[in-house]
Design a protein around this motif. Sequence first.
Motif, mmCIF file in Angstrom:
data_model
loop_
_atom_site.group_PDB
_atom_site.id
_atom_site.type_symbol
_atom_site.label_atom_id
_atom_site.label_comp_id
_atom_site.label_asym_id
_atom_site.label_seq_id
_atom_site.Cartn_x
_atom_site.Cartn_y
_atom_site.Cartn_z
ATOM 1 N N ASP A 36 12.996 -0.481 -12.955
ATOM 2 C CA ASP A 36 12.376 -0.103 -14.613
ATOM 3 C C ASP A 36 10.620 0.016 -14.680
ATOM 4 O O ASP A 36 10.279 0.198 -15.797
ATOM 5 N N THR A 37 10.238 -0.029 -13.581
ATOM 6 C CA THR A 37 8.720 -0.471 -14.070
ATOM 7 C C THR A 37 7.521 0.652 -13.147
ATOM 8 O O THR A 37 8.018 0.965 -12.416
ATOM 9 N N ALA A 38 6.648 1.166 -13.690
ATOM 10 C CA ALA A 38 5.577 2.189 -12.856
ATOM 11 C C ALA A 38 4.812 0.692 -11.844
ATOM 12 O O ALA A 38 4.415 1.333 -10.558
ATOM 13 N N MET A 39 5.296 -0.369 -11.755
ATOM 14 C CA MET A 39 4.337 -0.950 -10.495
ATOM 15 C C MET A 39 5.392 -1.189 -9.454
ATOM 16 O O MET A 39 6.588 -1.851 -9.470
ATOM 17 N N PRO A 40 4.718 -1.323 -7.932
ATOM 18 C CA PRO A 40 4.527 -0.278 -7.406
ATOM 19 C C PRO A 40 6.002 -2.093 -6.749
ATOM 20 O O PRO A 40 5.669 -3.395 -7.058
ATOM 21 N N TYR A 58 5.533 -3.324 -3.748
ATOM 22 C CA TYR A 58 5.193 -4.710 -3.217
ATOM 23 C C TYR A 58 4.307 -6.298 -4.498
ATOM 24 O O TYR A 58 3.851 -6.400 -3.736
ATOM 25 N N GLN A 59 3.354 -4.614 -5.093
ATOM 26 C CA GLN A 59 3.156 -4.993 -6.341
ATOM 27 C C GLN A 59 3.372 -6.938 -6.868
ATOM 28 O O GLN A 59 2.861 -7.852 -7.117
ATOM 29 N N GLN A 60 4.916 -6.317 -7.431
ATOM 30 C CA GLN A 60 6.002 -7.386 -7.970
ATOM 31 C C GLN A 60 5.666 -8.728 -7.011
ATOM 32 O O GLN A 60 5.912 -9.441 -7.721
ATOM 33 N N LEU A 61 6.065 -8.684 -5.430
ATOM 34 C CA LEU A 61 6.336 -9.503 -4.667
ATOM 35 C C LEU A 61 5.395 -10.472 -4.747
ATOM 36 O O LEU A 61 5.825 -11.568 -4.684
ATOM 37 N N GLU A 62 4.228 -9.173 -4.479
ATOM 38 C CA GLU A 62 3.051 -10.127 -4.764
ATOM 39 C C GLU A 62 2.363 -11.753 -5.772
ATOM 40 O O GLU A 62 2.144 -12.036 -5.881
ATOM 41 N N VAL A 121 14.985 -4.313 0.295
ATOM 42 C CA VAL A 121 13.740 -3.272 0.346
ATOM 43 C C VAL A 121 13.188 -3.041 1.820
ATOM 44 O O VAL A 121 14.050 -3.496 2.676
ATOM 45 N N SER A 122 11.461 -2.346 1.924
ATOM 46 C CA SER A 122 11.697 -2.022 3.362
ATOM 47 C C SER A 122 10.836 -3.004 3.168
ATOM 48 O O SER A 122 10.152 -4.275 3.120
ATOM 49 N N ARG A 123 10.429 -3.128 4.725
ATOM 50 C CA ARG A 123 10.011 -4.015 5.896
ATOM 51 C C ARG A 123 7.908 -3.854 5.783
ATOM 52 O O ARG A 123 7.238 -5.452 5.353
ATOM 53 N N VAL A 124 7.834 -2.779 5.151
ATOM 54 C CA VAL A 124 6.349 -2.402 5.000
ATOM 55 C C VAL A 124 6.344 -2.403 3.567
ATOM 56 O O VAL A 124 4.803 -3.572 2.935
ATOM 57 N N THR A 125 7.101 -3.593 2.294
ATOM 58 C CA THR A 125 7.182 -3.792 0.852
ATOM 59 C C THR A 125 6.630 -5.087 1.260
ATOM 60 O O THR A 125 5.350 -5.310 0.956
ATOM 61 N N ILE A 126 7.361 -6.189 2.222
ATOM 62 C CA ILE A 126 6.970 -7.028 2.588
ATOM 63 C C ILE A 126 5.914 -7.794 3.123
ATOM 64 O O ILE A 126 4.648 -8.539 2.401
ATOM 65 N N GLN A 127 5.248 -6.814 4.028
ATOM 66 C CA GLN A 127 4.137 -6.696 4.953
ATOM 67 C C GLN A 127 2.704 -6.699 3.723
ATOM 68 O O GLN A 127 2.035 -7.268 4.172
ATOM 69 N N ARG A 128 2.823 -5.604 3.019
ATOM 70 C CA ARG A 128 2.228 -5.401 2.185
ATOM 71 C C ARG A 128 2.059 -7.133 0.710
ATOM 72 O O ARG A 128 0.760 -6.845 0.934
#
Length: 245
Positions: A9-13, A15-19, A49-56
């Motif tokens: 529910d936020t505009a932050m992607p 992967y960036q939230q995780l980072e 989530v997708s693996r791409v999200t974790i990779q980024r």
Amino acid sequence: MSLLQLRDDTAMPLYQQLEEQLYGLISSGVLPPGTILPAERQLAENLKVSRVTIQRAYAALRQRDLLASQGRRGFLVRTRPSQVHPGMDRLKGFTEEMRELGKIPSSRIVERQVVQDRSISSIFGLPSTAPFLKLTRVRYGDDVAMSREVAWYNLKAVPALEDGDLSGSVYAFLAENGGTRLVACEQTIEATMPTLEECRIFGFDEPLPCLLIKRHSFTQDAAMIEYVEGLFRGDMYSYRLKLQA
């Protein structure tokens, strides 16, 4: 990993939230150095989530020198080197600077030879046949590689440098052998990326921003003795300047 809470529910992607969440956990010490984070596929499944999200997210943390890949085991939280904050209020060599910062200085000579170099001669304003001592060293503080520098010295002005003991401070050697004292310099600082060899020296898994400092050093009578290009690790150096109106 139960501390990670990704929101939709936020505009932050994602992967960036995780980072940012992992960065906060590492910075606060909740995930101390030596902690192994899950491999990309495992964490992606756990967080749905997708693996791409974790990779980024992991790639961004590696660029910040916070993680190191451990292959299939996952990613290791790295020990972050403590930053040094030297001042730029006067001319001083690396050895003196390290001692002021409470560190034990040392050097490893990588290359030492007498050369003739047209481009270096032009920097010194000397004939193209002028001899220079080219000295390449890795500089350490408390046995941690802090910088890699390539320096050229005017052998016409200080011939003792050719065969002198330069395992310590060159500035101290100059003062003790012929009384040559460097009293002024012109210095520039640029942002740059290290080569693969410099990454190996600094222990980087991948290139991280560094500071390239170029210095022209002079004696009291304006004779140029030294030109040096030093690459300093950007994750450890934060220079202080004191300015007055």
